[in-house]
Write an enzyme that holds these catalytic residues in place. Structure first.
Site, PDB file in Angstrom:
ATOM      1  N   GLY A 106       0.849  -1.188   0.000  1.00 45.27           N
ATOM      2  CA  GLY A 106       0.000   0.000   0.000  1.00 45.27           C
ATOM      3  C   GLY A 106       0.880   1.230   0.000  1.00 45.27           C
ATOM      4  CD  GLN A 147       2.965   6.167   3.031  1.00 56.16           C
ATOM      5  OE1 GLN A 147       2.081   5.555   2.420  1.00 56.16           O
ATOM      6  NE2 GLN A 147       3.890   5.548   3.731  1.00 56.16           N
ATOM      7  CB  CYS A 159       4.582   2.931   8.325  1.00 55.80           C
ATOM      8  SG  CYS A 159       4.067   4.373   7.371  1.00 55.80           S
ATOM      9  CG  LEU A 160       6.306   1.373   2.493  1.00 51.62           C
ATOM     10  CD1 LEU A 160       5.791   1.488   1.074  1.00 51.62           C
ATOM     11  CD2 LEU A 160       7.414   0.351   2.591  1.00 51.62           C
ATOM     12  CG  HIS A 194      -1.225   1.610   7.332  1.00 55.44           C
ATOM     13  ND1 HIS A 194      -0.405   1.315   8.388  1.00 55.44           N
ATOM     14  CD2 HIS A 194      -0.492   2.381   6.491  1.00 55.44           C
ATOM     15  CE1 HIS A 194       0.772   1.913   8.202  1.00 55.44           C
ATOM     16  NE2 HIS A 194       0.743   2.555   7.065  1.00 55.44           N
ATOM     17  CD  GLU A 195      -1.522   2.517   2.564  1.00 55.78           C
ATOM     18  OE1 GLU A 195      -0.781   1.562   2.805  1.00 55.78           O
ATOM     19  OE2 GLU A 195      -1.107   3.705   2.548  1.00 55.78           O
ATOM     20  CG  HIS A 217      -0.376   7.047   5.436  1.00 61.08           C
ATOM     21  ND1 HIS A 217       0.660   7.637   6.131  1.00 61.08           N
ATOM     22  CD2 HIS A 217      -0.034   5.746   5.292  1.00 61.08           C
ATOM     23  CE1 HIS A 217       1.572   6.717   6.411  1.00 61.08           C
ATOM     24  NE2 HIS A 217       1.183   5.563   5.910  1.00 61.08           N
TER      25      HIS A 217
HETATM   26  O1  K2U Z   1       1.389   2.757   3.995  1.00 65.64           O
HETATM   27  C1  K2U Z   1       2.484   2.214   4.039  1.00 65.64           C
HETATM   28  O2  K2U Z   1       3.431   2.688   4.657  1.00 65.64           O
HETATM   29  C2  K2U Z   1       2.661   0.833   3.397  1.00 65.64           C
HETATM   30  C3  K2U Z   1       2.359  -0.178   4.471  1.00 65.64           C
HETATM   31  C4  K2U Z   1       0.974  -0.685   4.275  1.00 65.64           C
HETATM   32  C5  K2U Z   1       0.595  -1.651   5.353  1.00 65.64           C
HETATM   33  C6  K2U Z   1       0.948  -1.442   6.686  1.00 65.64           C
HETATM   34  C7  K2U Z   1       0.544  -2.361   7.655  1.00 65.64           C
HETATM   35  C8  K2U Z   1      -0.203  -3.472   7.296  1.00 65.64           C
HETATM   36  C9  K2U Z   1      -0.549  -3.658   5.971  1.00 65.64           C
HETATM   37  C10 K2U Z   1      -0.144  -2.755   5.006  1.00 65.64           C
HETATM   38  C11 K2U Z   1       3.373  -1.315   4.488  1.00 65.64           C
HETATM   39  O3  K2U Z   1       4.642  -0.877   4.728  1.00 65.64           O
HETATM   40  S1  K2U Z   1       3.480  -2.244   3.037  1.00 65.64           S
HETATM   41  C12 K2U Z   1       4.657  -3.422   3.608  1.00 65.64           C
HETATM   42  C13 K2U Z   1       3.958  -4.686   3.956  1.00 65.64           C
HETATM   43  C14 K2U Z   1       4.105  -5.746   3.100  1.00 65.64           C
HETATM   44  C15 K2U Z   1       3.418  -6.922   3.358  1.00 65.64           C
HETATM   45  C16 K2U Z   1       2.587  -7.035   4.473  1.00 65.64           C
HETATM   46  C17 K2U Z   1       2.450  -5.956   5.338  1.00 65.64           C
HETATM   47  C18 K2U Z   1       3.145  -4.759   5.092  1.00 65.64           C
HETATM   48 ZN    ZN Z   2       2.183   3.757   6.213  1.00 65.35          ZN
END
Ligand code: K2U
Ligand code: ZN
Length: 176
Positions: free
Chosen positions: A49, A54, A98-99, A140-141, A144
């Site tokens: 996501g 971001q 979170c990225l 989560h998105e 943001h």
């Molecule tokens: O929004 C973001 O920073 C991307 C997030 C999205 C996310 C966070 C928590 C749980 C689910 C999605 C992640 O960094 S994407 C990385 C990731 C990859 C596989 C599974 C979970 C998170």
């Molecule tokens: Zn995030």
């Protein structure tokens, strides 16, 4: 395929990650370019996501790739002006990352299922019920887009420790 740009992901703390984003009203070609760039940036991260703030774009837009567990083809999604219209009573806990807050993970509890309504790149209204990891991801998105980070759900001490680590990381990156 048009040339895509991988955009820099903003690291916490940054005012752009705490600000509310603006509703999208102009469904023009630049939105498609932004969506392509956000998806490319997400895949490269890697992530499942990514929200527009971001990458410094203060618009209500997010991308997700809901890769289904049972080996279905990946499904890149672009949600514009999304809103949650229903949440389940049941909650689920997921160790979120979170990225914009690299290498930090913590358990966050959220409704297990959500209904989301949004507009697609053509401005058409869509809605879908999300469950599992995708319910977690879409919430989560959307957080943001409202300037909310997963660390805002943690106890103050834990949040402050993570913020201190990110400030140190940014100092080191600035020197590099
Ligand atoms: O929004 C973001 O920073 C991307 C997030 C999205 C996310 C966070 C928590 C749980 C689910 C999605 C992640 O960094 S994407 C990385 C990731 C990859 C596989 C599974 C979970 C998170
Ligand atoms: Zn995030």
């Amino acid at each position: 395929m048009t040339q895509m740009t991988i955009r820099d992901i903003i690291i916490h703390p940054d005012p752009r990650l705490k600000a509310k984003t603006d509703e999208v009203s102009d469904f023009d070609a630049s939105l498609k370019t932004l969506a392509d760039d956000m998806l490319e940036t997400m895949y490269v991260a890697p992530g499942i996501g990514l929200a527009a703030p971001q990458v410094g774009i203060m618009k209500q837009m997010l991308v997700m790739d809901c890769i289904k567990e049972d080996g279905e083809a990946p499904r890149p999604m672009v949600l514009i002006n999304p809103s949650v219209t229903w949440t389940s009573e049941e909650c689920s806990t997921y160790e979120e990352g979170c990225l914009s807050i690299p290498d930090q993970y913590a358990d966050v509890e959220r409704p297990a299922e959500v209904d989301v309504t949004w507009q697609d790149l053509n401005g058409e209204t869509q809605s879908e019920r999300f469950d599992g990891l995708w319910a977690t991801c879409v919430q989560h998105e959307i957080d943001h887009l409202n300037g909310k980070l997963f660390i805002d759900y943690l106890k103050p001490l834990k949040r402050q420790m993570i913020t201190r680590k990110m400030k140190k990381l940014k100092r080191e990156l600035a020197r590099a």
